[in-house]
Design an enzyme around this catalytic site. Structure first.
Site, PDB file in Angstrom:
ATOM      1  N   LYS A  86       2.574  -9.874   7.965  1.00  0.00           N
ATOM      2  CA  LYS A  86       3.775  -9.352   8.627  1.00  0.00           C
ATOM      3  C   LYS A  86       3.386  -8.397   9.749  1.00  0.00           C
ATOM      4  CE  LYS A  86       5.693  -7.854   4.781  1.00  0.00           C
ATOM      5  NZ  LYS A  86       4.809  -8.434   3.767  1.00  0.00           N
ATOM      6  N   CYS A 170      15.821   1.692  -4.359  1.00  0.00           N
ATOM      7  CA  CYS A 170      14.406   1.349  -4.542  1.00  0.00           C
ATOM      8  C   CYS A 170      13.524   2.509  -4.997  1.00  0.00           C
ATOM      9  CB  CYS A 170      13.828   0.722  -3.263  1.00  0.00           C
ATOM     10  SG  CYS A 170      13.842   1.780  -1.815  1.00  0.00           S
ATOM     11  N   MET A 171      13.811   3.747  -4.596  1.00  0.00           N
ATOM     12  CA  MET A 171      12.889   4.830  -4.902  1.00  0.00           C
ATOM     13  C   MET A 171      13.508   6.007  -5.651  1.00  0.00           C
ATOM     14  SD  MET A 171      10.124   3.611  -4.029  1.00  0.00           S
ATOM     15  CE  MET A 171       9.317   5.024  -4.733  1.00  0.00           C
ATOM     16  N   MET A 346       8.753  -1.084  -7.615  1.00  0.00           N
ATOM     17  CA  MET A 346      10.109  -1.445  -8.041  1.00  0.00           C
ATOM     18  C   MET A 346      10.222  -1.757  -9.534  1.00  0.00           C
ATOM     19  SD  MET A 346      11.795  -0.934  -5.395  1.00  0.00           S
ATOM     20  CE  MET A 346      10.562   0.161  -4.727  1.00  0.00           C
ATOM     21  N   GLY A 383       8.629   1.098  -0.650  1.00  0.00           N
ATOM     22  CA  GLY A 383       8.818  -0.201  -0.017  1.00  0.00           C
ATOM     23  C   GLY A 383       9.257  -0.144   1.423  1.00  0.00           C
ATOM     24  N   GLN A 384       9.692   1.039   1.916  1.00  0.00           N
ATOM     25  CA  GLN A 384      10.209   1.151   3.274  1.00  0.00           C
ATOM     26  C   GLN A 384       9.372   2.144   4.077  1.00  0.00           C
ATOM     27  OE1 GLN A 384      14.712   0.677   3.620  1.00  0.00           O
ATOM     28  NE2 GLN A 384      14.535   1.715   1.659  1.00  0.00           N
TER      29      GLN A 384
END
Length: 801
Positions: A86, A170-171, A346, A383-384
């Site tokens: 990516k 998510c967190m 996650m 994740g971000q």
């Protein structure tokens, strides 16, 4: 002012900083051979990658106002020149054919182009309709200045705490786990742990696909002949499992029992770290009446007794993990000559007992003494790209204020009001609605109790695809004429499809920004290309709406002196018109907001350096403390005397934000509890959802990159071979995955990239054509309010042609 004059001012405003960056070697992170091959017409500059929370640095090659090349930054400590698939294609996310380029307002059921002025007026109207019913839904993809502007707009301006980020999904459980254990959020270790550890344990995550650069960081050590033990604990086999020395498949939710089982064996084997525990640990349990993150004291004997039931045999029965493997885990933690790094993401967070699971992972490390030295720490991954920097540090959560403050605490409100120079009492002491509650309120008629949220402004995220149980949380609001949805985005999405107002946004290097990654590293970059058409920065959008309200006399957009809430001075006197897009880049608005935010960071020892220091570096890990010679020093390891400047001399370890006020961390007893929904005769299988290596989140960006879309063009139902045979399903057959909430149709993939056990299916959520979150459960952790996307009951059948 002429266009040429404006261009000159914009250039002048950034010249000094850009020169500093070049002098510090911001352009020298590119391989000289590649730079030579690309030619002298390509200008190179640094930026963090736009995707996950790893925070890889890339070198961006620009020619003729277009990104033409991407390379890994060889001088970046995070990725050392390496990128994932990516990352190497990140430049292409800017150039999908269907970029949003003009504001669109829904009229007579159709999205119709309107001017920016009309769009801003519409938002201002919605705020004035009822400020307390206006909500903001943001993201861990907001830059730090964007998130800070949104915080100030909502809590310091319209006095509404209804602001929450998608990081809630998510967190949030990682946050509550850190706070319950140490009294303050975010990891104490850093990525250097991956270079120094002897053992890596993955607790229900798949870094081979989700954090591949970090995974390669320790896998490369094996290729150099180093001995590293990888233990993968998961509910299904993944690409991480393929590289593991030990794969421990556990039943959904039973990770709680496994952690307690390790603690039980450390006690039985008398292999816990008595000296560390005696000096640095307290024991806690939840209060019986009103459970909280502080809990209540539990003496050591009571804690031991509570763990008595978690024998290897009992835990094996619950989890499916063998007695031998449970002993193996406990023996590793009982060996303090080994350095153990735990990684999770996650799997432990998207969990109806996510806070408990996070606390237990920390507890295993604390009780065994595997903490506070390089290679020996529990590390939560994100994740971000700025879930840490923006959602957690800036505090864009419904209950929070910047720098670890809480809206419920009067001293925190007072200090924030002083920093913002707003009247006392401006900040509402009542926490706002968290994500699930926010959208549930928006989807409830205003005439009914709980239906007070009338408008949600969404930026940098796609809840139409990513919210759980969408039939409950979104569909009623979409159909209600009293409800209004605003969406700022870069491409058409499942959210823009149902929005009433769509705003075209700048993306990544089309704007300046600051991110904060998973290891507390704050990273800065400058705008390098122009956005297409009328697309504009999210931060500008917030300031422009604020100024519309200011022009109308809205009191909340005035500070105590009657000035605009986002007032900036011109260097030569007067007011800088930061609400005017044509002048927005005449000054560095990011730097102004960042410096204002910096003053919030010291309360919880999350100290940031001046903005100019980040221009010169590939990021700095906080706390960043000024030295006697005027330089700025970052901190790799928190709470450890050898590296953390805030640790008391002679204490070795000092958890200086301890919830018990004594410098000690908390080891919790949190029992195993069954999940809220389990398979039964009607819905006999487990569903787990997640990501794949090619795509990121809802695929809005990666789906526009031909190479990534071609590699993984569509979602699938990963199914066990025996289950497929029982259902009469072959590879590629269309199947229906159905829960009590909804159903989707998609092709089956038998023993593909992953391998679920019998009775389990896995579906990735990137494909906007297959909205798996019509199927998922919205039940959430009681403390973090984070939903559980990893387990719910479904049935699967072959779709007849």
């Amino acid at each position: 002012m002429t266009t040429d004059r404006r261009s000159f001012l914009k250039l002048a405003a950034l010249t000094a900083a850009t020169t500093a960056a070049s002098t510090a070697g911001a352009s020298s992170g590119i391989d000289p051979a590649l730079a030579k091959r690309m030619g002298p017409g390509v200008r190179w500059d640094k930026a963090p990658c736009r995707f996950c929370g790893t925070g890889c640095h890339v070198q961006v090659g620009v020619q003729n106002n277009k990104v033409v090349a991407i390379a890994g930054d060889v001088h970046a400590d995070v990725n050392k020149g390496l990128l994932c698939m990516k990352g190497y294609h990140v430049g292409l996310i800017l150039y999908g054919e269907d970029r949003l380029t003009k504001p669109l307002l829904r009229k007579n059921g159709e999205l119709t182009p309107v001017s920016w002025d009309e769009a801003l007026d519409v938002i201002a109207d919605r705020v004035e309709l009822d400020p307390k019913g206006f909500a903001f839904y943001g993201s861990g993809q907001w830059t730090i200045p964007e998130g800070y502007a949104a915080q100030k707009f909502m809590k310091g301006g319209i006095a509404s705490n209804h602001i929450d980020p998608n990081a809630r999904l998510c967190m949030a459980s990682a946050v509550t786990g850190f706070i319950a254990t140490y009294g303050v959020d975010e990891p104490n270790g850093c990525y250097q742990d991956l270079d120094d550890c002897d053992v890596i344990i993955t607790w229900g995550n798949n870094p081979a696909e989700m954090h591949p650069v970090l995974f390669s960081r320790f896998m490369d050590r094996r290729s150099r002949g180093e001995k590293i033990t990888l233990i993968d604990m998961s509910t299904r086999r993944t690409r991480t499992s393929a590289h593991a020395d030990h794969f421990l498949r556990f039943n959904p939710q039973s990770d709680l029992a496994i952690a307690n089982g390790i603690l039980h064996l450390l006690l039985r084997n008398d292999s816990w770290d008595k000296d560390f525990v005696e000096k640095h640990v307290n024991f806690r349990a939840l209060e019986a009446d009103k459970p909280s993150l502080k809990g209540e004291a539990m003496d050591f004997e009571a804690w031991k007794t509570a763990l008595d039931p978690y024998t290897p045999e009992y835990v094996s029965e619950i989890s499916g993990v063998s007695v031998e493997d449970l002993h193996m885990l406990a023996d590793l933690f009982g060996d303090r000559d080994k350095k153990i790094t735990s990684l999770w993401c996650m799997g432990a967070n998207q969990h109806t007992r996510g806070t408990a699971m996070n606390c237990l992972i920390h507890g295993v490390h604390l009780f065994s003494g595997h903490i506070g030295r390089p290679g020996d720490n529990p590390t939560s991954l994100t994740g971000q790209p700025s879930a840490c920097g923006t959602a957690r540090e800036v505090g864009t959560l419904a209950h929070a204020l910047p720098g670890g403050r809480l809206v419920a605490k009067e001293p925190h409100r007072t200090q924030s009001e002083e920093f913002w120079n707003v009247p006392a009492g401006r900040i509402d002491p009542k926490p706002g609605k968290h994500t699930v509650a926010m959208f549930k309120s928006w989807s409830t008629p205003k005439s009914e109790e709980g239906g007070n949220i009338h408008t949600i402004w969404v930026q940098v995220t796609n809840p139409g695809q990513t919210l759980p149980n969408r039939n409950l949380l979104m569909e009623p609001g979409v159909k209600d004429p009293d409800k209004f949805l605003i969406c700022s985005d870069v491409y058409p999405t499942a959210t823009t499809e149902i929005a009433d107002l769509v705003l075209p946004s700048s993306m990544w290097v089309e704007k300046s920004g600051v991110f904060g990654n998973s290891e507390r590293r704050t990273q800065q970059w400058f705008k390098q290309v122009d956005p297409p058409g009328q697309a504009r920065d999210d931060c500008w959008q917030i300031i422009a709406v604020a100024h519309k309200l200011f022009e109308r006399g809205f009191e909340g957009m005035k500070d105590k002196d009657g000035k605009f809430l986002f007032h900036m001075d011109n260097p030569n006197g007067g007011t800088f018109a930061n609400w005017d897009w044509n002048r927005y880049y005449d000054q560095n608005v990011d730097e102004h907001l960042f410096e204002e935010y910096r003053q919030f960071t010291r309360l919880k020892h999350k100290d940031l350096a001046p903005y100019s220091e980040y221009v010169k570096t590939r990021g700095l890990r906080w706390p960043v403390v000024e030295q006697p010679d005027g330089t700025w020093r970052e901190t790799r390891y928190r709470f450890a005397e050898f590296d953390d400047p805030y640790v008391k001399p002679g204490s070795t370890h000092d958890f200086y934000h301890s919830t018990t006020g004594d410098g000690r961390a908390q080891v919790w007893f949190r029992p195993y509890e069954a999940p809220p929904e389990v398979p039964d005769e009607e819905y006999p299988m487990w569903l787990c959802t997640g990501r794949v290596i090619e795509h990121w989140h809802s695929g809005t960006m990666t789906g526009r990159v031909p190479q990534l879309r071609g590699s993984m063009p569509a979602a699938y139902c990963e199914i066990n071979r025996q289950d497929a045979a029982n259902l009469g399903v072959s590879n590629g057959d269309m199947v229906v995955v159905e829960s009590r909430r909804g159903a989707v149709e998609l092709p089956a993939w038998i023993d593909g990239r992953g391998s679920p056990p019998p009775g389990t299916v896995f579906v990735p959520f990137f494909d906007e054509r297959v909205k798996i979150n019509f199927v998922t459960l919205h039940e959430h952790d009681p403390f973090s309010k984070q939903p559980d996307y990893k387990k719910c009951a479904v049935r699967v059948r072959r779709l007849e042609a």
